[in-house]
Design a protein around this motif. Structure first.
Motif, PDB file in Angstrom:
ATOM      1  N   GLY A  28     -84.132 -89.291  33.329  1.00 23.99           N
ATOM      2  CA  GLY A  28     -84.221 -90.416  34.250  1.00 23.99           C
ATOM      3  C   GLY A  28     -84.620 -91.683  33.520  1.00 23.99           C
ATOM      4  O   GLY A  28     -85.570 -91.687  32.743  1.00 23.99           O
ATOM      5  N   LEU A  29     -83.870 -92.744  33.753  1.00 20.21           N
ATOM      6  CA  LEU A  29     -84.184 -94.067  33.195  1.00 20.21           C
ATOM      7  C   LEU A  29     -84.138 -95.065  34.353  1.00 20.21           C
ATOM      8  O   LEU A  29     -83.223 -95.885  34.446  1.00 20.21           O
ATOM      9  CB  LEU A  29     -83.175 -94.445  32.114  1.00 20.21           C
ATOM     10  CG  LEU A  29     -83.090 -93.546  30.888  1.00 20.21           C
ATOM     11  CD1 LEU A  29     -81.903 -93.927  30.009  1.00 20.21           C
ATOM     12  CD2 LEU A  29     -84.379 -93.607  30.096  1.00 20.21           C
ATOM     13  N   PRO A  30     -85.127 -95.014  35.256  1.00 23.07           N
ATOM     14  CA  PRO A  30     -85.059 -95.809  36.485  1.00 23.07           C
ATOM     15  C   PRO A  30     -84.938 -97.311  36.270  1.00 23.07           C
ATOM     16  O   PRO A  30     -84.355 -98.002  37.088  1.00 23.07           O
ATOM     17  CB  PRO A  30     -86.354 -95.456  37.225  1.00 23.07           C
ATOM     18  CG  PRO A  30     -87.242 -94.837  36.214  1.00 23.07           C
ATOM     19  CD  PRO A  30     -86.363 -94.253  35.148  1.00 23.07           C
ATOM     20  N   GLU A  31     -85.443 -97.843  35.200  1.00 23.92           N
ATOM     21  CA  GLU A  31     -85.344 -99.281  34.923  1.00 23.92           C
ATOM     22  C   GLU A  31     -84.323 -99.554  33.827  1.00 23.92           C
ATOM     23  O   GLU A  31     -84.305-100.635  33.249  1.00 23.92           O
ATOM     24  CB  GLU A  31     -86.712 -99.833  34.513  1.00 23.92           C
ATOM     25  CG  GLU A  31     -87.788 -99.654  35.568  1.00 23.92           C
ATOM     26  CD  GLU A  31     -87.451-100.387  36.864  1.00 23.92           C
ATOM     27  OE1 GLU A  31     -86.935-101.517  36.805  1.00 23.92           O
ATOM     28  OE2 GLU A  31     -87.701 -99.806  37.938  1.00 23.92           O
ATOM     29  N   GLY A  32     -83.467 -98.581  33.558  1.00 21.35           N
ATOM     30  CA  GLY A  32     -82.543 -98.696  32.445  1.00 21.35           C
ATOM     31  C   GLY A  32     -81.322 -99.546  32.731  1.00 21.35           C
ATOM     32  O   GLY A  32     -81.141-100.076  33.821  1.00 21.35           O
ATOM     33  N   GLU A  33     -80.478 -99.639  31.702  1.00 20.76           N
ATOM     34  CA  GLU A  33     -79.223-100.382  31.817  1.00 20.76           C
ATOM     35  C   GLU A  33     -78.170 -99.457  32.422  1.00 20.76           C
ATOM     36  O   GLU A  33     -77.900 -98.389  31.888  1.00 20.76           O
ATOM     37  CB  GLU A  33     -78.767-100.868  30.445  1.00 20.76           C
ATOM     38  CG  GLU A  33     -77.511-101.692  30.520  1.00 20.76           C
ATOM     39  CD  GLU A  33     -77.139-102.326  29.199  1.00 20.76           C
ATOM     40  OE1 GLU A  33     -76.544-103.401  29.237  1.00 20.76           O
ATOM     41  OE2 GLU A  33     -77.432-101.743  28.139  1.00 20.76           O
ATOM     42  N   PRO A  34     -77.562 -99.862  33.529  1.00 18.04           N
ATOM     43  CA  PRO A  34     -76.568 -99.000  34.175  1.00 18.04           C
ATOM     44  C   PRO A  34     -75.280 -98.918  33.362  1.00 18.04           C
ATOM     45  O   PRO A  34     -74.958 -99.823  32.593  1.00 18.04           O
ATOM     46  CB  PRO A  34     -76.320 -99.681  35.515  1.00 18.04           C
ATOM     47  CG  PRO A  34     -76.675-101.107  35.294  1.00 18.04           C
ATOM     48  CD  PRO A  34     -77.755-101.117  34.243  1.00 18.04           C
ATOM     49  N   CYS A  35     -74.552 -97.834  33.569  1.00 22.31           N
ATOM     50  CA  CYS A  35     -73.284 -97.672  32.858  1.00 22.31           C
ATOM     51  C   CYS A  35     -72.232 -98.663  33.350  1.00 22.31           C
ATOM     52  O   CYS A  35     -71.385 -99.085  32.577  1.00 22.31           O
ATOM     53  CB  CYS A  35     -72.784 -96.236  32.950  1.00 22.31           C
ATOM     54  SG  CYS A  35     -72.591 -95.621  34.620  1.00 22.31           S
ATOM     55  N   PHE A  36     -72.282 -99.017  34.638  1.00 28.56           N
ATOM     56  CA  PHE A  36     -71.343 -99.988  35.209  1.00 28.56           C
ATOM     57  C   PHE A  36     -72.104-100.991  36.057  1.00 28.56           C
ATOM     58  O   PHE A  36     -73.112-100.639  36.681  1.00 28.56           O
ATOM     59  CB  PHE A  36     -70.327 -99.305  36.143  1.00 28.56           C
ATOM     60  CG  PHE A  36     -69.578 -98.160  35.573  1.00 28.56           C
ATOM     61  CD1 PHE A  36     -68.923 -98.248  34.354  1.00 28.56           C
ATOM     62  CD2 PHE A  36     -69.494 -96.960  36.268  1.00 28.56           C
ATOM     63  CE1 PHE A  36     -68.213 -97.186  33.846  1.00 28.56           C
ATOM     64  CE2 PHE A  36     -68.790 -95.886  35.765  1.00 28.56           C
ATOM     65  CZ  PHE A  36     -68.144 -96.001  34.552  1.00 28.56           C
ATOM     66  N   PRO A  37     -71.608-102.229  36.138  1.00 26.38           N
ATOM     67  CA  PRO A  37     -72.152-103.133  37.144  1.00 26.38           C
ATOM     68  C   PRO A  37     -71.958-102.485  38.524  1.00 26.38           C
ATOM     69  O   PRO A  37     -70.929-101.856  38.786  1.00 26.38           O
ATOM     70  CB  PRO A  37     -71.289-104.389  36.994  1.00 26.38           C
ATOM     71  CG  PRO A  37     -70.804-104.333  35.573  1.00 26.38           C
ATOM     72  CD  PRO A  37     -70.593-102.871  35.302  1.00 26.38           C
ATOM     73  N   GLY A  38     -72.960-102.587  39.369  1.00 25.44           N
ATOM     74  CA  GLY A  38     -72.889-101.970  40.696  1.00 25.44           C
ATOM     75  C   GLY A  38     -73.714-100.705  40.813  1.00 25.44           C
ATOM     76  O   GLY A  38     -73.976-100.233  41.911  1.00 25.44           O
ATOM     77  N   VAL A  39     -74.116-100.129  39.677  1.00 22.14           N
ATOM     78  CA  VAL A  39     -75.010 -98.977  39.664  1.00 22.14           C
ATOM     79  C   VAL A  39     -76.422 -99.559  39.579  1.00 22.14           C
ATOM     80  O   VAL A  39     -76.634-100.496  38.804  1.00 22.14           O
ATOM     81  CB  VAL A  39     -74.712 -98.072  38.439  1.00 22.14           C
ATOM     82  CG1 VAL A  39     -75.766 -96.993  38.285  1.00 22.14           C
ATOM     83  CG2 VAL A  39     -73.325 -97.451  38.542  1.00 22.14           C
ATOM     84  N   PRO A  40     -77.383 -99.105  40.343  1.00 22.48           N
ATOM     85  CA  PRO A  40     -77.439 -97.886  41.133  1.00 22.48           C
ATOM     86  C   PRO A  40     -77.051 -98.029  42.595  1.00 22.48           C
ATOM     87  O   PRO A  40     -77.125 -97.053  43.338  1.00 22.48           O
ATOM     88  CB  PRO A  40     -78.902 -97.464  41.001  1.00 22.48           C
ATOM     89  CG  PRO A  40     -79.649 -98.754  40.933  1.00 22.48           C
ATOM     90  CD  PRO A  40     -78.724 -99.700  40.195  1.00 22.48           C
TER      91      PRO A  40
END
Length: 173
Positions: A121-133
């Motif tokens: 879990g990386l709750p403050e991480g960089e998402p794989c795509f714009p629009g995530v989470p």
């Protein structure tokens, strides 16, 4: 998420099975495309032809620090022009990200390989795509016309898998 809040892939997100899958795919590619913060850092990396997305130039330029790389600003030139500058006119292109790079190609992918590590879990991480989470990666891929195909388990102990999301091509009979 593909990186932590500092835009770095943490060790807990690195798995040997995923690394082998990724390395083999890059070894088969004719061209690697990534953002200026992404780099695969592998033994074959210096031999791989690449296009690096950047906003620091107007359109297309050779990378002064890497003779195998072409710098490309999508706002100033087409992807085809960048490929021409890189000397790649056909073959397999591997898009390795990050999220802004993935978004540019979302409607052009033939296949997007989505790796998942459900126990990290990386709750403050960089998402794989714009629009995530706000939306799941699967919802975003499906919204762009890609459908989940075969999955492979890459690391049984940690539940790491990769799924091929392929563009459906329709033919009239």
């Amino acid at each position: 998420m593909l990186a932590n809040a500092d835009r770095v892939m943490p060790d807990e997100l690195k798995f040997e099975g995923d690394k082998r899958f990724f390395t083999a795919a890059l070894d088969r590619a004719d061209l690697i495309v990534h953002g200026r913060h992404s780099y695969e850092d592998q033994p074959n990396s210096p031999r791989r032809k690449r296009i690096v997305l950047t906003r620091t130039i107007g359109s297309i330029a050779p990378d002064p620090s890497n003779p195998m790389a072409t710098l490309w600003n999508p706002a100033g030139a087409s992807f085809e022009a960048a490929c021409d500058q890189a000397g790649v006119h056909s073959g397999t292109v591997a898009i390795i990200g990050g999220p802004d790079v993935f978004e540019i190609f979302m409607d052009r992918y033939d296949t997007f390989w989505l790796s998942q590590a459900p126990r990290v879990g990386l709750p403050e991480g960089e998402p794989c795509f714009p629009g995530v989470p706000g939306h799941s990666p699967q919802e975003i891929l499906a919204a762009h016309g890609l459908s989940a195909g075969e999955s492979q388990m890459l690391d049984i102990a940690d539940g790491v898998s990769v799924t091929a999301w392929r563009r459906m091509s329709w033919r009239k009979v």
